[in-house]
Motif scaffolding. Structure first.
Motif, PDB file in Angstrom:
ATOM      1  N   ILE A  32      42.412 -31.773  32.541  1.00 13.59           N
ATOM      2  CA  ILE A  32      40.992 -31.672  32.875  1.00 13.59           C
ATOM      3  C   ILE A  32      40.514 -30.228  32.712  1.00 13.59           C
ATOM      4  CG2 ILE A  32      39.324 -31.857  34.773  1.00 13.59           C
ATOM      5  CD1 ILE A  32      40.984 -34.323  35.726  1.00 13.59           C
ATOM      6  N   LYS A  33      41.334 -29.281  33.164  1.00 11.21           N
ATOM      7  CA  LYS A  33      40.974 -27.865  33.038  1.00 11.21           C
ATOM      8  C   LYS A  33      40.849 -27.455  31.579  1.00 11.21           C
ATOM      9  CE  LYS A  33      43.048 -26.259  37.327  1.00 11.21           C
ATOM     10  NZ  LYS A  33      44.228 -25.597  37.897  1.00 11.21           N
ATOM     11  N   ASP A  59      43.813 -42.043  32.567  1.00 16.28           N
ATOM     12  CA  ASP A  59      43.933 -43.492  32.762  1.00 16.28           C
ATOM     13  C   ASP A  59      45.331 -43.890  33.220  1.00 16.28           C
ATOM     14  OD1 ASP A  59      41.307 -44.082  32.111  1.00 16.28           O
ATOM     15  OD2 ASP A  59      41.752 -44.378  29.987  1.00 16.28           O
ATOM     16  N   ARG A  60      46.333 -43.276  32.627  1.00 14.70           N
ATOM     17  CA  ARG A  60      47.714 -43.604  32.980  1.00 14.70           C
ATOM     18  C   ARG A  60      48.003 -43.259  34.443  1.00 14.70           C
ATOM     19  NH1 ARG A  60      49.771 -41.716  28.573  1.00 14.70           N
ATOM     20  NH2 ARG A  60      50.370 -39.672  29.333  1.00 14.70           N
ATOM     21  N   MET A  61      47.511 -42.113  34.893  1.00 14.29           N
ATOM     22  CA  MET A  61      47.738 -41.721  36.286  1.00 14.29           C
ATOM     23  C   MET A  61      46.963 -42.623  37.249  1.00 14.29           C
ATOM     24  SD  MET A  61      49.989 -39.540  36.038  1.00 14.29           S
ATOM     25  CE  MET A  61      50.535 -39.755  34.372  1.00 14.29           C
ATOM     26  N   ALA A  72      39.252 -41.248  38.541  1.00  9.90           N
ATOM     27  CA  ALA A  72      39.518 -41.147  37.106  1.00  9.90           C
ATOM     28  C   ALA A  72      38.234 -41.417  36.320  1.00  9.90           C
ATOM     29  CB  ALA A  72      40.609 -42.132  36.706  1.00  9.90           C
ATOM     30  N   ALA A  73      37.520 -42.465  36.701  1.00  2.00           N
ATOM     31  CA  ALA A  73      36.278 -42.811  36.011  1.00  2.00           C
ATOM     32  C   ALA A  73      35.248 -41.703  36.173  1.00  2.00           C
ATOM     33  CB  ALA A  73      35.735 -44.129  36.558  1.00  2.00           C
ATOM     34  N   ARG A  74      35.177 -41.124  37.354  1.00  2.00           N
ATOM     35  CA  ARG A  74      34.222 -40.047  37.617  1.00  2.00           C
ATOM     36  C   ARG A  74      34.513 -38.828  36.751  1.00  2.00           C
ATOM     37  NH1 ARG A  74      34.968 -39.763  42.818  1.00  2.00           N
ATOM     38  NH2 ARG A  74      36.424 -38.023  42.824  1.00  2.00           N
ATOM     39  N   ALA A  81      29.836 -36.493  29.700  1.00  3.26           N
ATOM     40  CA  ALA A  81      28.419 -36.142  29.787  1.00  3.26           C
ATOM     41  C   ALA A  81      28.210 -34.688  29.364  1.00  3.26           C
ATOM     42  CB  ALA A  81      27.907 -36.363  31.204  1.00  3.26           C
ATOM     43  N   HIS A  82      29.114 -33.794  29.781  1.00  2.00           N
ATOM     44  CA  HIS A  82      29.021 -32.387  29.385  1.00  2.00           C
ATOM     45  C   HIS A  82      29.171 -32.240  27.868  1.00  2.00           C
ATOM     46  CE1 HIS A  82      29.660 -31.321  33.669  1.00  2.00           C
ATOM     47  NE2 HIS A  82      28.931 -30.272  33.323  1.00  2.00           N
TER      48      HIS A  82
END
Length: 90
Positions: A32-33, A59-61, A72-74, A81-82
């Motif tokens: 994510i970072k 998704d896997r996590m 995860a969805a958020r 969106a970014h």
């Protein structure tokens, strides 16, 4: 402290699982970072490739229960969106 052999084994297993899950959570945060860094650098191509790499890991996590499926969805939604906003601005 665990007194019975069974309790000792369960404590050992719980510690092993906790360490493994912490490692997996850390991996998700790193992916994510990487996307966020690319977005902050305003590098659209790098952000897209980082996002494409991050989605299956997230998704896997979520499937494994390491992170909640809504979390995860958020994350996926906000990162995407970014990236879309960057693409429109360019």
């Amino acid at each position: 402290m665990a007194n019975s052999p069974q309790a000792k084994k369960r404590a050992k297993q719980a510690e092993k699982r906790r360490n493994h899950n912490a490692s997996l959570r850390s991996m998700v945060r790193t992916y994510i970072k990487n996307v966020i860094k690319a977005i902050d650098a305003k590098d659209l191509e790098q952000a897209k490739t980082a996002y494409i790499a991050a989605v299956p890991v997230i998704d896997r996590m979520a499937d494994k229960g390491i992170i909640d499926k809504n979390k995860a969805a958020r994350h996926k939604s906000r990162l995407n969106a970014h990236i879309k906003a960057m693409a429109e601005a360019a």
